[in-house]
Design a protein around this motif. Structure first.
Motif, mmCIF file in Angstrom:
data_model
loop_
_atom_site.group_PDB
_atom_site.id
_atom_site.type_symbol
_atom_site.label_atom_id
_atom_site.label_comp_id
_atom_site.label_asym_id
_atom_site.label_seq_id
_atom_site.Cartn_x
_atom_site.Cartn_y
_atom_site.Cartn_z
ATOM 1 N N VAL A 40 48.611 38.194 44.117
ATOM 2 C CA VAL A 40 48.782 39.471 44.808
ATOM 3 C C VAL A 40 48.161 40.614 44.008
ATOM 4 O O VAL A 40 47.616 41.565 44.573
ATOM 5 C CB VAL A 40 50.287 39.727 45.073
ATOM 6 C CG1 VAL A 40 50.546 41.160 45.441
ATOM 7 C CG2 VAL A 40 50.787 38.807 46.165
ATOM 8 N N LEU A 41 48.205 40.529 42.680
ATOM 9 C CA LEU A 41 47.686 41.609 41.853
ATOM 10 C C LEU A 41 46.190 41.494 41.552
ATOM 11 O O LEU A 41 45.626 42.353 40.873
ATOM 12 C CB LEU A 41 48.486 41.701 40.546
ATOM 13 C CG LEU A 41 49.927 42.162 40.711
ATOM 14 C CD1 LEU A 41 50.635 42.199 39.370
ATOM 15 C CD2 LEU A 41 50.006 43.511 41.382
ATOM 16 N N LEU A 42 45.532 40.456 42.055
ATOM 17 C CA LEU A 42 44.087 40.326 41.845
ATOM 18 C C LEU A 42 43.277 41.510 42.378
ATOM 19 O O LEU A 42 42.337 41.949 41.711
ATOM 20 C CB LEU A 42 43.568 39.023 42.462
ATOM 21 C CG LEU A 42 43.750 37.770 41.627
ATOM 22 C CD1 LEU A 42 43.271 36.549 42.392
ATOM 23 C CD2 LEU A 42 43.050 37.870 40.306
ATOM 24 N N PRO A 43 43.580 42.052 43.569
ATOM 25 C CA PRO A 43 42.795 43.210 44.029
ATOM 26 C C PRO A 43 42.876 44.409 43.085
ATOM 27 O O PRO A 43 41.903 45.151 42.950
ATOM 28 C CB PRO A 43 43.404 43.540 45.391
ATOM 29 C CG PRO A 43 43.971 42.255 45.867
ATOM 30 C CD PRO A 43 44.465 41.561 44.638
ATOM 31 N N VAL A 44 43.999 44.599 42.418
ATOM 32 C CA VAL A 44 44.119 45.699 41.460
ATOM 33 C C VAL A 44 43.121 45.488 40.324
ATOM 34 O O VAL A 44 42.404 46.411 39.922
ATOM 35 C CB VAL A 44 45.564 45.805 40.913
ATOM 36 C CG1 VAL A 44 45.662 46.860 39.829
ATOM 37 C CG2 VAL A 44 46.549 46.074 42.030
ATOM 38 N N LEU A 45 43.053 44.261 39.816
ATOM 39 C CA LEU A 45 42.115 43.943 38.737
ATOM 40 C C LEU A 45 40.673 44.112 39.198
ATOM 41 O O LEU A 45 39.850 44.691 38.493
ATOM 42 C CB LEU A 45 42.355 42.513 38.245
ATOM 43 C CG LEU A 45 41.400 41.992 37.171
ATOM 44 C CD1 LEU A 45 41.551 42.795 35.881
ATOM 45 C CD2 LEU A 45 41.647 40.518 36.916
ATOM 46 N N GLU A 46 40.374 43.632 40.375
ATOM 47 C CA GLU A 46 38.998 43.667 40.855
ATOM 48 C C GLU A 46 38.536 45.073 41.212
ATOM 49 O O GLU A 46 37.363 45.402 41.034
ATOM 50 C CB GLU A 46 38.835 42.745 42.064
ATOM 51 C CG GLU A 46 39.011 41.279 41.734
ATOM 52 C CD GLU A 46 38.052 40.805 40.652
ATOM 53 O OE1 GLU A 46 36.848 41.126 40.734
ATOM 54 O OE2 GLU A 46 38.513 40.142 39.717
ATOM 55 N N THR A 156 39.652 35.434 44.097
ATOM 56 C CA THR A 156 38.762 36.519 43.674
ATOM 57 C C THR A 156 37.485 36.510 44.499
ATOM 58 O O THR A 156 37.006 37.561 44.933
ATOM 59 C CB THR A 156 38.440 36.388 42.176
ATOM 60 O OG1 THR A 156 39.661 36.413 41.437
ATOM 61 C CG2 THR A 156 37.546 37.516 41.702
ATOM 62 N N GLY A 157 36.952 35.318 44.738
ATOM 63 C CA GLY A 157 35.763 35.205 45.581
ATOM 64 C C GLY A 157 36.014 35.680 47.001
ATOM 65 O O GLY A 157 35.174 36.358 47.600
ATOM 66 N N VAL A 158 37.171 35.342 47.540
ATOM 67 C CA VAL A 158 37.524 35.801 48.887
ATOM 68 C C VAL A 158 37.609 37.323 48.911
ATOM 69 O O VAL A 158 37.131 37.965 49.845
ATOM 70 C CB VAL A 158 38.852 35.165 49.362
ATOM 71 C CG1 VAL A 158 39.403 35.865 50.582
ATOM 72 C CG2 VAL A 158 38.656 33.687 49.639
#
Length: 169
Positions: A40-46, A156-158
């Motif tokens: 869930v927090l991947l978009p914040v990192l990206e 992350t790719g998605v």
């Protein structure tokens, strides 16, 4: 202009905390909930980088420690939830075997630290199971961790391919 990133970070952090709280309620979610919270927090990192992701991770960890009914779920997230921030550094290593060894070292160190600390705090310093049972559990944990890493890479790719394409038209 800072309102949108702040709102998204807050919303995703709240969702991650809710998943960790739910993980303490539903049986068998002790390890699934932290993995979902990492995703869930991947978009914040990206979108906003490691500093924002680290802040979100810290906020979610504190909320989980305070609110989660199952402490093990909160501690698993505390010890492993920072991994998506480290993941790009490991992915940049030059050779595949070196990347796999780095991932296994991170997982093993976090698992030994987490459960070693937990056993010491509970006063269970004697040997609980035979060494080969502990080694088998660590090997299974490492296998799950490698699957988690592959899942985080795909998520992350998605995010880069589909979600950004539709969100930023």
């Amino acid at each position: 202009m800072r309102a949108r990133p702040l709102a998204l970070c807050g919303l995703l952090s709240a969702l991650a905390a809710a998943l960790l709280i739910l993980g303490g309620v539903l049986p068998g979610m002790v390890f699934c909930a932290p993995i979902l919270a990492m995703g869930v927090l991947l978009p914040v990192l990206e979108e906003w980088g490691p500093k924002a992701a680290g802040t979100s991770y810290a906020a979610v960890s504190i909320l989980a420690l305070l609110l989660a009914p199952d402490r093990e779920t909160a501690f698993v997230y505390l010890f492993f939830g920072w991994y998506p921030i480290l993941r790009p550094k490991i992915a940049a290593l030059p050779s595949r075997p070196l990347r796999v060894l780095a991932r296994l070292a991170v997982c093993s160190a976090a698992a030994v630290l987490l459960y070693g600390l937990a056993l010491r705090l509970m006063g269970l310093t004697e040997e609980i199971a035979a060494w080969y049972v502990n080694a088998l559990l660590l090997a299974a944990g490492n296998a799950v961790f490698l699957l988690t890493d592959a899942t985080l890479a795909r998520l992350t790719g998605v995010w880069h391919w589909k979600l950004k394409k539709h969100l930023y038209r």
